[in-house]
Scaffold this motif. Structure first.
Motif, PDB file in Angstrom:
ATOM      1  N   SER A 101     -15.184  50.523 -28.708  1.00 38.08           N
ATOM      2  CA  SER A 101     -14.304  50.545 -27.539  1.00 38.08           C
ATOM      3  C   SER A 101     -14.956  51.220 -26.339  1.00 38.08           C
ATOM      4  O   SER A 101     -14.358  51.277 -25.257  1.00 38.08           O
ATOM      5  CB  SER A 101     -12.993  51.258 -27.878  1.00 38.08           C
ATOM      6  OG  SER A 101     -13.236  52.603 -28.269  1.00 38.08           O
ATOM      7  N   TYR A 145     -14.490  39.372 -18.551  1.00 31.60           N
ATOM      8  CA  TYR A 145     -13.057  39.387 -18.775  1.00 31.60           C
ATOM      9  C   TYR A 145     -12.332  38.749 -17.592  1.00 31.60           C
ATOM     10  O   TYR A 145     -12.781  38.830 -16.446  1.00 31.60           O
ATOM     11  CB  TYR A 145     -12.531  40.814 -18.912  1.00 31.60           C
ATOM     12  CG  TYR A 145     -13.209  41.685 -19.939  1.00 31.60           C
ATOM     13  CD1 TYR A 145     -12.574  42.007 -21.138  1.00 31.60           C
ATOM     14  CD2 TYR A 145     -14.471  42.237 -19.707  1.00 31.60           C
ATOM     15  CE1 TYR A 145     -13.177  42.827 -22.072  1.00 31.60           C
ATOM     16  CE2 TYR A 145     -15.082  43.048 -20.642  1.00 31.60           C
ATOM     17  CZ  TYR A 145     -14.437  43.344 -21.817  1.00 31.60           C
ATOM     18  OH  TYR A 145     -15.035  44.165 -22.740  1.00 31.60           O
ATOM     19  N   THR A 146     -11.172  38.145 -17.870  1.00 28.56           N
ATOM     20  CA  THR A 146     -10.225  37.765 -16.829  1.00 28.56           C
ATOM     21  C   THR A 146      -8.829  38.163 -17.304  1.00 28.56           C
ATOM     22  O   THR A 146      -8.598  38.386 -18.495  1.00 28.56           O
ATOM     23  CB  THR A 146     -10.247  36.258 -16.512  1.00 28.56           C
ATOM     24  OG1 THR A 146      -9.901  35.520 -17.689  1.00 28.56           O
ATOM     25  CG2 THR A 146     -11.622  35.826 -16.017  1.00 28.56           C
ATOM     26  N   THR A 147      -7.898  38.236 -16.359  1.00 26.79           N
ATOM     27  CA  THR A 147      -6.541  38.652 -16.674  1.00 26.79           C
ATOM     28  C   THR A 147      -5.633  37.435 -16.844  1.00 26.79           C
ATOM     29  O   THR A 147      -5.761  36.453 -16.121  1.00 26.79           O
ATOM     30  CB  THR A 147      -5.992  39.558 -15.559  1.00 26.79           C
ATOM     31  OG1 THR A 147      -6.814  40.723 -15.483  1.00 26.79           O
ATOM     32  CG2 THR A 147      -4.570  39.997 -15.825  1.00 26.79           C
ATOM     33  N   THR A 148      -4.722  37.524 -17.805  1.00 24.17           N
ATOM     34  CA  THR A 148      -3.798  36.439 -18.079  1.00 24.17           C
ATOM     35  C   THR A 148      -2.870  36.195 -16.890  1.00 24.17           C
ATOM     36  O   THR A 148      -2.658  37.073 -16.055  1.00 24.17           O
ATOM     37  CB  THR A 148      -2.940  36.755 -19.314  1.00 24.17           C
ATOM     38  OG1 THR A 148      -2.296  38.021 -19.108  1.00 24.17           O
ATOM     39  CG2 THR A 148      -3.795  36.827 -20.559  1.00 24.17           C
ATOM     40  N   VAL A 155      -2.591  40.939 -18.963  1.00 20.35           N
ATOM     41  CA  VAL A 155      -3.472  41.445 -20.010  1.00 20.35           C
ATOM     42  C   VAL A 155      -4.907  41.071 -19.670  1.00 20.35           C
ATOM     43  O   VAL A 155      -5.224  39.894 -19.475  1.00 20.35           O
ATOM     44  CB  VAL A 155      -3.100  40.869 -21.390  1.00 20.35           C
ATOM     45  CG1 VAL A 155      -4.057  41.391 -22.453  1.00 20.35           C
ATOM     46  CG2 VAL A 155      -1.663  41.225 -21.754  1.00 20.35           C
ATOM     47  N   LEU A 156      -5.754  42.077 -19.580  1.00 20.98           N
ATOM     48  CA  LEU A 156      -7.180  41.837 -19.343  1.00 20.98           C
ATOM     49  C   LEU A 156      -7.823  41.442 -20.665  1.00 20.98           C
ATOM     50  O   LEU A 156      -7.811  42.203 -21.629  1.00 20.98           O
ATOM     51  CB  LEU A 156      -7.829  43.101 -18.777  1.00 20.98           C
ATOM     52  CG  LEU A 156      -9.261  42.975 -18.267  1.00 20.98           C
ATOM     53  CD1 LEU A 156      -9.342  42.057 -17.057  1.00 20.98           C
ATOM     54  CD2 LEU A 156      -9.804  44.350 -17.908  1.00 20.98           C
ATOM     55  N   THR A 157      -8.389  40.232 -20.718  1.00 21.66           N
ATOM     56  CA  THR A 157      -8.850  39.664 -21.977  1.00 21.66           C
ATOM     57  C   THR A 157     -10.315  39.245 -21.880  1.00 21.66           C
ATOM     58  O   THR A 157     -10.728  38.629 -20.896  1.00 21.66           O
ATOM     59  CB  THR A 157      -8.006  38.430 -22.345  1.00 21.66           C
ATOM     60  OG1 THR A 157      -6.619  38.805 -22.376  1.00 21.66           O
ATOM     61  CG2 THR A 157      -8.405  37.864 -23.695  1.00 21.66           C
ATOM     62  N   GLU A 158     -11.079  39.584 -22.908  1.00 21.26           N
ATOM     63  CA  GLU A 158     -12.483  39.157 -22.934  1.00 21.26           C
ATOM     64  C   GLU A 158     -12.555  37.650 -23.134  1.00 21.26           C
ATOM     65  O   GLU A 158     -11.929  37.097 -24.037  1.00 21.26           O
ATOM     66  CB  GLU A 158     -13.249  39.870 -24.046  1.00 21.26           C
ATOM     67  CG  GLU A 158     -14.724  39.490 -24.089  1.00 21.26           C
ATOM     68  CD  GLU A 158     -15.508  40.250 -25.131  1.00 21.26           C
ATOM     69  OE1 GLU A 158     -16.518  39.702 -25.615  1.00 21.26           O
ATOM     70  OE2 GLU A 158     -15.122  41.394 -25.471  1.00 21.26           O
ATOM     71  N   ARG A 159     -13.372  36.984 -22.298  1.00 22.74           N
ATOM     72  CA  ARG A 159     -13.504  35.534 -22.363  1.00 22.74           C
ATOM     73  C   ARG A 159     -14.878  35.082 -22.853  1.00 22.74           C
ATOM     74  O   ARG A 159     -14.998  34.074 -23.536  1.00 22.74           O
ATOM     75  CB  ARG A 159     -13.256  34.919 -20.982  1.00 22.74           C
ATOM     76  CG  ARG A 159     -11.955  35.317 -20.332  1.00 22.74           C
ATOM     77  CD  ARG A 159     -10.754  34.913 -21.146  1.00 22.74           C
ATOM     78  NE  ARG A 159      -9.507  35.177 -20.417  1.00 22.74           N
ATOM     79  CZ  ARG A 159      -8.311  34.959 -20.906  1.00 22.74           C
ATOM     80  NH1 ARG A 159      -8.157  34.480 -22.135  1.00 22.74           N
ATOM     81  NH2 ARG A 159      -7.229  35.234 -20.188  1.00 22.74           N
ATOM     82  N   GLY A 171     -14.733  32.640 -26.169  1.00 24.76           N
ATOM     83  CA  GLY A 171     -13.571  32.725 -27.033  1.00 24.76           C
ATOM     84  C   GLY A 171     -13.826  33.496 -28.305  1.00 24.76           C
ATOM     85  O   GLY A 171     -12.974  33.546 -29.192  1.00 24.76           O
ATOM     86  N   THR A 173     -16.037  37.222 -29.864  1.00 24.90           N
ATOM     87  CA  THR A 173     -16.846  38.398 -29.561  1.00 24.90           C
ATOM     88  C   THR A 173     -18.050  38.510 -30.484  1.00 24.90           C
ATOM     89  O   THR A 173     -18.823  39.456 -30.371  1.00 24.90           O
ATOM     90  CB  THR A 173     -15.997  39.674 -29.683  1.00 24.90           C
ATOM     91  OG1 THR A 173     -15.501  39.780 -31.020  1.00 24.90           O
ATOM     92  CG2 THR A 173     -14.832  39.641 -28.709  1.00 24.90           C
TER      93      THR A 173
END
Length: 208
Positions: A101, A145-148, A155-159, A171, A173
Motif C-alpha cells: 500500500s 488510476y482514474t476515478t469512477t 472511487v480512485l481505481t487502478e486501471r 484491468g 495488477t
C-alpha cells in the motif's frame, strides 16, 4: 541569542525599499505565521552563491533555474552537454519495511463549484511491495488510476500497471505477459484480418 531581533505585539516588520524603482520587500510575522515577499508589484528572487535559484513572479508563476517561468511551475536545468538530468524526485520512505500500500503519487484534479469531491480525477504513482524480498522491493512498478463516474461516491481505481519486468497489465495488477488484459478488447474497424504465426498474433486493418 540573535544578532538582530525585532519584537512587536502587532506584526513586527522589516522593509527594504528601492526608491528609484519603488520595489518594496518585506519580512514580517503575523497571525502565527511568518511572511517574506514583495509588497510592490515586483518579482521575488531567492539566491545562493550570488546566483538566482528561485523566482516567484508577481503573477504567481514559480521558476526554478529560470527567472522567466511561463507556467505555474517551470524547472530549467542548463547543461553543457546532452546528459541525463533528474529535475524532480518524489520519495516515500518507510522507516520500517515496505508495503504493497506504500506509494509515491502525483494526483490530477479538474474541479468546479459542483464537482469538488476532494478525490483526484486521475493519479500516476509508483507502488511498493510486501513480498519481503529486497530485490523485489527495490524494483519499480508504476500504476495509472482514474476515478469512477460518480459524484456521490467517487472511487480512485487502478486501471493499468507496468511492472518491474516491463509487463503491462490493463484491468489487472499482476500482468503475466508483455500485455495482459483482464476485460474486453474492442477493435474499431470494418475490415480486420488476423494471423497467428510463431506465437505472434498480428491484426491488420484494411487500407481500403
Amino acid at each position: 541569542d540573535y544578532n538582530l531581533e525585532i519584537e512587536n505585539a502587532a506584526s513586527p516588520t522589516i522593509a527594504v525599499k528601492d526608491t528609484t524603482n519603488n520595489v518594496i520587500t518585506k519580512m514580517f510575522s503575523a497571525n502565527s505565521e511568518g511572511f517574506i515577499g514583495t509588497e510592490s508589484n515586483h518579482d521575488l528572487r531567492v539566491r545562493t552563491n550570488n546566483t538566482d535559484k528561485i523566482t516567484i513572479q508577481s503573477g504567481g508563476n514559480v521558476g526554478i533555474g529560470t527567472t522567466s517561468p511561463g507556467d505555474k511551475l517551470t524547472i530549467v536545468e542548463s547543461l553543457a552537454s546532452a546528459l541525463q538530468s533528474t529535475l524532480i524526485s518524489i520519495k516515500n520512505v518507510n522507516a520500517s519495511d515496505q508495503t504493497a500500500s506504500q506509494t509515491a503519487d502525483i494526483d490530477f484534479y479538474i474541479t468546479d463549484s459542483n464537482t469538488n469531491t476532494g478525490v483526484p480525477n486521475a493519479r500516476i504513482g509508483i507502488v511498493g511491495s510486501d513480498v519481503g524480498d529486497q530485490n523485489y522491493e527495490a524494483a519499480g512498478r508504476i500504476a495509472f488510476y482514474t476515478t469512477t463516474r460518480s459524484y456521490a461516491s467517487p472511487v480512485l481505481t487502478e486501471r493499468m500497471r507496468i511492472d518491474e519486468l516491463g509487463n503491462v497489465g490493463i484491468g489487472t495488477t499482476s500482468p503475466s505477459s508483455t500485455l495482459t488484459v483482464d476485460g474486453e478488447v474492442e477493435i474499431l474497424s470494418d475490415d480486420v484480418s488476423g494471423t497467428i504465426e510463431g506465437g505472434h498474433l498480428t491484426l491488420r486493418a484494411s487500407s481500403a
